[in-house]
Scaffold this motif. Structure first.
Motif, mmCIF file in Angstrom:
data_model
loop_
_atom_site.group_PDB
_atom_site.id
_atom_site.type_symbol
_atom_site.label_atom_id
_atom_site.label_comp_id
_atom_site.label_asym_id
_atom_site.label_seq_id
_atom_site.Cartn_x
_atom_site.Cartn_y
_atom_site.Cartn_z
ATOM 1 N N UNK A 61 12.748 -0.245 27.249
ATOM 2 C CA UNK A 61 12.728 -0.397 28.701
ATOM 3 C C UNK A 61 11.320 -0.150 29.225
ATOM 4 N N UNK A 62 10.765 -1.134 29.921
ATOM 5 C CA UNK A 62 9.463 -0.975 30.552
ATOM 6 C C UNK A 62 9.655 -0.257 31.885
ATOM 7 N N UNK A 63 9.024 0.915 32.062
ATOM 8 C CA UNK A 63 9.284 1.715 33.260
ATOM 9 C C UNK A 63 8.043 2.014 34.104
ATOM 10 N N UNK A 64 6.844 1.744 33.587
ATOM 11 C CA UNK A 64 5.664 2.090 34.369
ATOM 12 C C UNK A 64 4.376 1.671 33.704
ATOM 13 N N UNK A 65 3.277 1.969 34.378
ATOM 14 C CA UNK A 65 1.950 1.637 33.843
ATOM 15 C C UNK A 65 0.993 2.792 34.106
ATOM 16 N N UNK A 66 -0.036 2.864 33.270
ATOM 17 C CA UNK A 66 -1.136 3.792 33.504
ATOM 18 C C UNK A 66 -2.001 3.196 34.612
ATOM 19 N N UNK A 67 -2.258 3.968 35.646
ATOM 20 C CA UNK A 67 -2.965 3.451 36.816
ATOM 21 C C UNK A 67 -4.472 3.554 36.639
ATOM 22 N N UNK A 68 -5.177 2.532 37.122
ATOM 23 C CA UNK A 68 -6.637 2.538 37.054
ATOM 24 C C UNK A 68 -7.252 3.382 38.161
ATOM 25 N N UNK A 69 -6.444 3.700 39.197
ATOM 26 C CA UNK A 69 -6.929 4.552 40.273
ATOM 27 C C UNK A 69 -6.691 6.006 39.899
ATOM 28 N N UNK A 70 -7.696 6.815 39.979
ATOM 29 C CA UNK A 70 -7.595 8.206 39.561
ATOM 30 C C UNK A 70 -7.608 9.114 40.778
ATOM 31 N N UNK A 71 -6.473 9.742 41.055
ATOM 32 C CA UNK A 71 -6.398 10.735 42.119
ATOM 33 C C UNK A 71 -6.976 12.058 41.637
ATOM 34 N N UNK A 72 -7.329 12.901 42.563
ATOM 35 C CA UNK A 72 -7.676 14.285 42.254
ATOM 36 C C UNK A 72 -6.876 15.176 43.192
ATOM 37 N N UNK A 73 -5.925 15.947 42.749
ATOM 38 C CA UNK A 73 -5.473 16.010 41.355
ATOM 39 C C UNK A 73 -4.665 14.783 40.961
ATOM 40 N N UNK A 74 -4.455 14.629 39.663
ATOM 41 C CA UNK A 74 -3.760 13.458 39.120
ATOM 42 C C UNK A 74 -2.304 13.443 39.571
ATOM 43 N N UNK A 75 -1.758 12.248 39.816
ATOM 44 C CA UNK A 75 -0.420 12.139 40.395
ATOM 45 C C UNK A 75 0.408 11.045 39.717
ATOM 46 N N UNK A 76 1.731 11.163 39.885
ATOM 47 C CA UNK A 76 2.680 10.119 39.497
ATOM 48 C C UNK A 76 3.122 9.426 40.780
ATOM 49 N N UNK A 77 2.892 8.116 40.860
ATOM 50 C CA UNK A 77 3.220 7.342 42.051
ATOM 51 C C UNK A 77 4.557 6.643 41.848
ATOM 52 N N UNK A 78 5.544 6.917 42.690
ATOM 53 C CA UNK A 78 6.862 6.284 42.599
ATOM 54 C C UNK A 78 6.845 4.982 43.385
ATOM 55 N N UNK A 79 7.272 3.912 42.712
ATOM 56 C CA UNK A 79 7.234 2.576 43.311
ATOM 57 C C UNK A 79 8.630 1.960 43.201
ATOM 58 N N UNK A 80 9.125 1.414 44.296
ATOM 59 C CA UNK A 80 10.401 0.705 44.275
ATOM 60 C C UNK A 80 10.133 -0.766 44.004
ATOM 61 N N UNK A 81 11.023 -1.369 43.223
ATOM 62 C CA UNK A 81 10.803 -2.754 42.805
ATOM 63 C C UNK A 81 10.474 -2.816 41.335
ATOM 64 N N UNK A 82 9.878 -3.920 40.915
ATOM 65 C CA UNK A 82 9.575 -4.128 39.500
ATOM 66 C C UNK A 82 8.093 -4.348 39.303
ATOM 67 N N UNK A 83 7.679 -4.263 38.045
ATOM 68 C CA UNK A 83 6.262 -4.455 37.703
ATOM 69 C C UNK A 83 5.845 -5.901 37.946
#
Length: 331
Positions: free
Chosen positions: A309-331
């Protein structure tokens, strides 16, 4: 009768991650990786792990099998086939002689099936029944230095949400396929992993999906985009959540990891349970580069033996501090 407590599912009695970090003087959750300890000696890498599981069900065969594979997964996920083991079993006065015989017969059956030599069984009288297993295996591969990078994809091999089944064990009778997830061996996946260098691989267990992703983002310094609608869940998960609310392991993990979610105020109760509840013999999580031919071939081989199951991607945008962004919909 087996002295079970459904709150133990997903390691609900586990010391919370934030307390572990404080006790070990760690500033983040990168210390939760890797899943096993590795020692280099005699020309080989020696891998070992140990874990304890308490009864979450009255079914002693289900408990024993799920506990066995829960402990073994910390080696399987690194492509290591356990070769030797030691076992310590706490036996409470609630167990009758037939249950004790069933427990040890099942353990011996699993050791034989997985071709593992159990070097020693230790038993003791306890207030609470438990199974502790230490597994050891070895290989002669060079330790991987492969790193994750932006736009790589995150995969799971099983649905999440099994914790809600044990709020009322009658749910198990109508969700037999989901119960089967708890007794499945990841040995075949380990055989594939031992021949493929992968960026990141871990199993989702007591700290839940968000806990394990938190350890990854703290280790590699990237954000993670997680697509809620793509996360697999057991059948009737939402309705079971609405009936029972957050389980013990989810509540514990929320306290440790909720701050890792960038947009946590948008979460619904069943999404919190899905993301934060612990698992027993849970899914494997791995990160692959879908533009890499070797990674794509590995994924095709994995798809022959289990769901992917494909569930997410490593983001190219780097927050400080690092975060998990919840997105509704599909890749």
């Amino acid at each position: 009768m087996l002295d079970c407590d459904p709150s133990y599912f997903g390691c609900g009695n586990k010391v919370p991650a934030f307390e572990l970090a404080s006790m070990t003087n760690n500033e983040d959750y990168s210390f939760l990786l890797p899943d096993n300890g590795t020692f280099k000696g005699f020309g080989q890498n020696i891998h070992s792990t140990i874990d304890t599981v308490f009864p979450f069900t009255k079914d002693i065969k289900l408990f024993t099998t799920a506990a066995f594979y829960h402990c073994a997964n910390d080696l399987f996920i690194d492509g290591i086939l356990p070769s030797i083991a030691t076992v310590s079993v706490g036996l409470s006065s609630y167990l009758d002689s037939q249950e004790i015989e069933t427990l040890f017969n099942k353990l011996n059956e699993l050791f034989e099936y997985e071709h593992i030599v159990c070097q020693n069984f230790h038993t003791y009288k306890a207030d609470q029944t438990s199974i502790t297993i230490s597994f050891t295996g070895w290989d002669d591969k060079k330790l991987s230095n492969k790193q994750i990078s932006p736009n790589q994809t995150i995969f799971l091999t099983k649905p999440l949400g099994h914790s809600v089944l044990f709020s009322d064990e009658s749910n198990c009778l109508t969700n037999l396929s989901s119960i089967g997830d708890l007794t499945h061996s990841a040995r075949d996946l380990a055989l594939l992993l031992r021949n493929h260098e992968i960026s990141v691989a871990t199993d989702v267990s007591g700290f839940g999906l968000i806990g394990h992703l938190s350890s990854i983002l703290d280790t590699y310094n990237y954000d993670i985009d997680l697509f809620l609608d793509l996360i697999p869940r057991i059948e009737n998960f939402e309705s079971l959540c609405s009936e029972y609310g957050l389980t013990c392991s989810a509540r514990s993990n929320v306290e440790s990891f909720m701050s890792k979610i960038a947009n946590s105020d948008e979460m619904k109760i069943h999404e919190t349970e899905l993301l934060f509840s612990g698992e027993i013999n849970g899914p494997m999580l791995f990160i692959l580069d879908e533009n890499d031919e070797s990674d794509l071939n590995f994924k095709k081989e994995v798809e022959k033996i289990t769901n992917v199951y494909k569930i997410g991607v490593v983001s190219s945008f780097i927050n400080r501090p690092k975060k998990i962004n919840l997105i509704r919909g599909t890749i």
